[in-house]
Design a protein around this motif. Sequence first.
Motif, PDB file in Angstrom:
ATOM      1  N   ALA A  53      37.822  67.364  72.102  1.00  0.00           N
ATOM      2  CA  ALA A  53      38.511  65.539  71.742  1.00  0.00           C
ATOM      3  C   ALA A  53      38.591  64.122  72.971  1.00  0.00           C
ATOM      4  O   ALA A  53      37.602  64.381  73.887  1.00  0.00           O
ATOM      5  CB  ALA A  53      40.116  65.854  72.239  1.00  0.00           C
ATOM      6  N   PHE A  54      38.845  63.539  72.486  1.00  0.00           N
ATOM      7  CA  PHE A  54      38.714  62.199  73.358  1.00  0.00           C
ATOM      8  C   PHE A  54      40.067  62.059  73.196  1.00  0.00           C
ATOM      9  O   PHE A  54      41.274  62.103  72.713  1.00  0.00           O
ATOM     10  CB  PHE A  54      38.538  60.645  72.538  1.00  0.00           C
ATOM     11  CG  PHE A  54      38.790  59.377  72.787  1.00  0.00           C
ATOM     12  CD1 PHE A  54      38.927  59.347  74.348  1.00  0.00           C
ATOM     13  CD2 PHE A  54      38.788  58.393  72.131  1.00  0.00           C
ATOM     14  CE1 PHE A  54      39.487  58.180  74.878  1.00  0.00           C
ATOM     15  CE2 PHE A  54      39.009  57.269  72.820  1.00  0.00           C
ATOM     16  CZ  PHE A  54      39.346  56.918  74.387  1.00  0.00           C
ATOM     17  N   MET A  57      43.268  59.287  74.193  1.00  0.00           N
ATOM     18  CA  MET A  57      43.725  59.318  73.150  1.00  0.00           C
ATOM     19  C   MET A  57      44.143  59.474  71.758  1.00  0.00           C
ATOM     20  O   MET A  57      45.387  59.563  71.625  1.00  0.00           O
ATOM     21  CB  MET A  57      42.176  58.064  72.166  1.00  0.00           C
ATOM     22  CG  MET A  57      42.417  57.191  71.139  1.00  0.00           C
ATOM     23  SD  MET A  57      41.260  56.799  69.773  1.00  0.00           S
ATOM     24  CE  MET A  57      42.268  56.229  69.002  1.00  0.00           C
ATOM     25  N   HIS A  60      47.993  60.002  72.919  1.00  0.00           N
ATOM     26  CA  HIS A  60      48.378  58.981  72.234  1.00  0.00           C
ATOM     27  C   HIS A  60      48.885  58.747  70.984  1.00  0.00           C
ATOM     28  O   HIS A  60      49.840  58.436  70.759  1.00  0.00           O
ATOM     29  CB  HIS A  60      47.269  57.812  72.810  1.00  0.00           C
ATOM     30  CG  HIS A  60      47.926  56.182  72.686  1.00  0.00           C
ATOM     31  ND1 HIS A  60      49.110  55.314  72.915  1.00  0.00           N
ATOM     32  CD2 HIS A  60      47.674  55.577  71.664  1.00  0.00           C
ATOM     33  CE1 HIS A  60      49.784  55.026  72.191  1.00  0.00           C
ATOM     34  NE2 HIS A  60      48.828  54.126  71.213  1.00  0.00           N
ATOM     35  N   GLN A  61      48.267  59.577  69.901  1.00  0.00           N
ATOM     36  CA  GLN A  61      48.128  59.893  68.848  1.00  0.00           C
ATOM     37  C   GLN A  61      49.054  60.463  68.199  1.00  0.00           C
ATOM     38  O   GLN A  61      49.833  60.031  67.933  1.00  0.00           O
ATOM     39  CB  GLN A  61      47.240  59.728  67.979  1.00  0.00           C
ATOM     40  CG  GLN A  61      46.069  57.898  68.681  1.00  0.00           C
ATOM     41  CD  GLN A  61      46.925  57.995  67.316  1.00  0.00           C
ATOM     42  OE1 GLN A  61      47.051  56.766  66.355  1.00  0.00           O
ATOM     43  NE2 GLN A  61      45.962  55.929  68.324  1.00  0.00           N
ATOM     44  N   MET A 117      47.928  63.915  61.766  1.00  0.00           N
ATOM     45  CA  MET A 117      46.868  64.542  62.313  1.00  0.00           C
ATOM     46  C   MET A 117      45.575  64.985  62.542  1.00  0.00           C
ATOM     47  O   MET A 117      44.871  63.953  63.017  1.00  0.00           O
ATOM     48  CB  MET A 117      47.571  65.771  63.545  1.00  0.00           C
ATOM     49  CG  MET A 117      47.535  67.308  62.893  1.00  0.00           C
ATOM     50  SD  MET A 117      47.422  68.791  64.230  1.00  0.00           S
ATOM     51  CE  MET A 117      45.556  68.400  64.240  1.00  0.00           C
ATOM     52  N   LYS A 118      45.695  65.205  61.672  1.00  0.00           N
ATOM     53  CA  LYS A 118      44.160  65.622  61.312  1.00  0.00           C
ATOM     54  C   LYS A 118      43.641  64.135  59.934  1.00  0.00           C
ATOM     55  O   LYS A 118      42.579  63.986  60.301  1.00  0.00           O
ATOM     56  CB  LYS A 118      43.892  66.567  59.288  1.00  0.00           C
ATOM     57  CG  LYS A 118      44.152  67.619  59.937  1.00  0.00           C
ATOM     58  CD  LYS A 118      44.002  68.555  58.907  1.00  0.00           C
ATOM     59  CE  LYS A 118      44.517  70.047  58.937  1.00  0.00           C
ATOM     60  NZ  LYS A 118      43.153  70.389  59.747  1.00  0.00           N
ATOM     61  N   ARG A 119      44.374  63.416  60.213  1.00  0.00           N
ATOM     62  CA  ARG A 119      43.794  61.720  59.894  1.00  0.00           C
ATOM     63  C   ARG A 119      43.610  60.967  60.615  1.00  0.00           C
ATOM     64  O   ARG A 119      42.829  59.877  60.877  1.00  0.00           O
ATOM     65  CB  ARG A 119      44.884  61.013  59.071  1.00  0.00           C
ATOM     66  CG  ARG A 119      44.164  60.094  58.049  1.00  0.00           C
ATOM     67  CD  ARG A 119      45.493  59.241  57.588  1.00  0.00           C
ATOM     68  NE  ARG A 119      46.621  58.892  57.974  1.00  0.00           N
ATOM     69  CZ  ARG A 119      46.944  57.791  58.361  1.00  0.00           C
ATOM     70  NH1 ARG A 119      45.754  57.149  58.149  1.00  0.00           N
ATOM     71  NH2 ARG A 119      48.191  57.513  59.646  1.00  0.00           N
ATOM     72  N   VAL A 120      44.466  61.094  62.352  1.00  0.00           N
ATOM     73  CA  VAL A 120      44.318  60.002  63.450  1.00  0.00           C
ATOM     74  C   VAL A 120      44.172  60.550  64.635  1.00  0.00           C
ATOM     75  O   VAL A 120      43.513  59.961  65.683  1.00  0.00           O
ATOM     76  CB  VAL A 120      45.495  59.298  63.201  1.00  0.00           C
ATOM     77  CG1 VAL A 120      45.837  58.150  61.838  1.00  0.00           C
ATOM     78  CG2 VAL A 120      46.874  59.967  63.345  1.00  0.00           C
ATOM     79  N   VAL A 121      44.902  61.768  65.230  1.00  0.00           N
ATOM     80  CA  VAL A 121      44.173  62.341  66.004  1.00  0.00           C
ATOM     81  C   VAL A 121      43.195  62.355  65.940  1.00  0.00           C
ATOM     82  O   VAL A 121      42.263  64.154  65.461  1.00  0.00           O
ATOM     83  CB  VAL A 121      44.996  63.541  66.673  1.00  0.00           C
ATOM     84  CG1 VAL A 121      44.923  64.392  67.903  1.00  0.00           C
ATOM     85  CG2 VAL A 121      46.520  63.060  66.593  1.00  0.00           C
ATOM     86  N   PRO A 122      41.885  61.931  67.644  1.00  0.00           N
ATOM     87  CA  PRO A 122      40.563  62.643  68.049  1.00  0.00           C
ATOM     88  C   PRO A 122      40.174  63.517  68.568  1.00  0.00           C
ATOM     89  O   PRO A 122      39.978  63.691  70.174  1.00  0.00           O
ATOM     90  CB  PRO A 122      40.552  60.831  69.041  1.00  0.00           C
ATOM     91  CG  PRO A 122      41.333  60.637  69.282  1.00  0.00           C
ATOM     92  CD  PRO A 122      42.664  60.760  69.046  1.00  0.00           C
ATOM     93  N   ILE A 123      40.279  64.402  67.791  1.00  0.00           N
ATOM     94  CA  ILE A 123      39.893  66.249  67.502  1.00  0.00           C
ATOM     95  C   ILE A 123      38.755  66.440  66.859  1.00  0.00           C
ATOM     96  O   ILE A 123      38.918  65.751  65.517  1.00  0.00           O
ATOM     97  CB  ILE A 123      41.074  67.271  68.017  1.00  0.00           C
ATOM     98  CG1 ILE A 123      42.732  66.775  69.098  1.00  0.00           C
ATOM     99  CG2 ILE A 123      40.305  68.462  68.082  1.00  0.00           C
ATOM    100  CD1 ILE A 123      43.612  67.354  68.831  1.00  0.00           C
TER     101      ILE A 123
END
Lengths: 137, 81
Positions: A53-54, A57, A60-61, A117-123
């Motif tokens: 993950a980042f 971010m 935050h997301q 979360m599958k669209r915007v969370v950087p994992i």
Amino acid sequence: MRRELTLTETPIDEATWVAGRPWDASNGAVVTFSGVVRDHEPDGGIRALEYTAFERMARHQFGLLFDEAERRWPIVSLRLVHRLGIVAAGETSLWIEIVAPHRGEALAACGWIVEEMKRVVPIWKRALRTGQSGPAH
Amino acid sequence: MTVKVHLWSYFRELAGCAEVEVPMPPGSTLGQLLDELYLRHPSLAAMRNSTLVAVDVEYQGPAYLLQEQDEVSLFPPVQGG
């Protein structure tokens, strides 16, 4: 709304999380979702997924998603746990719990959180294939 | 100004590094930064259509005007859950 986000390399002990559930008798719905690592994909066997993950971010997301969920639905509590690092097949990689007065909003919010979360969370994840010692995309 | 670009996930393997510093003239946009980056790292250019771009922790589009001290992140589609 009570909110709690945990990103952890430690296995998710769902019973312990459930035991810590915030509760009072005015709430009529608890929805939990567990995402579990499958042991196969169409292109072969999987022994584990490695999540990276980042993290700054990602936090935050997730916070923005929690804000939006609170705006859309009368949620009392939203707790989300996501594993990082290597997660073996059969283990839980994602656990979400939503407490709300009624089932409609709890179910809707849970589904929405997972999709967003599958669209915007950087994992990201990569598969560790059965019979391989190293990672493979 | 020099813009620091962080790469995440398998973009690090594509570029062979975790971060890149790209000199850009003042007043440059995020789109112009990406054009310059892709000239320097053609392996990343192949992923251009699916690349997600953030400045600090917010997603931004190509028209975003870069500021001194901005740090940019590039990464492939996310896959949590």
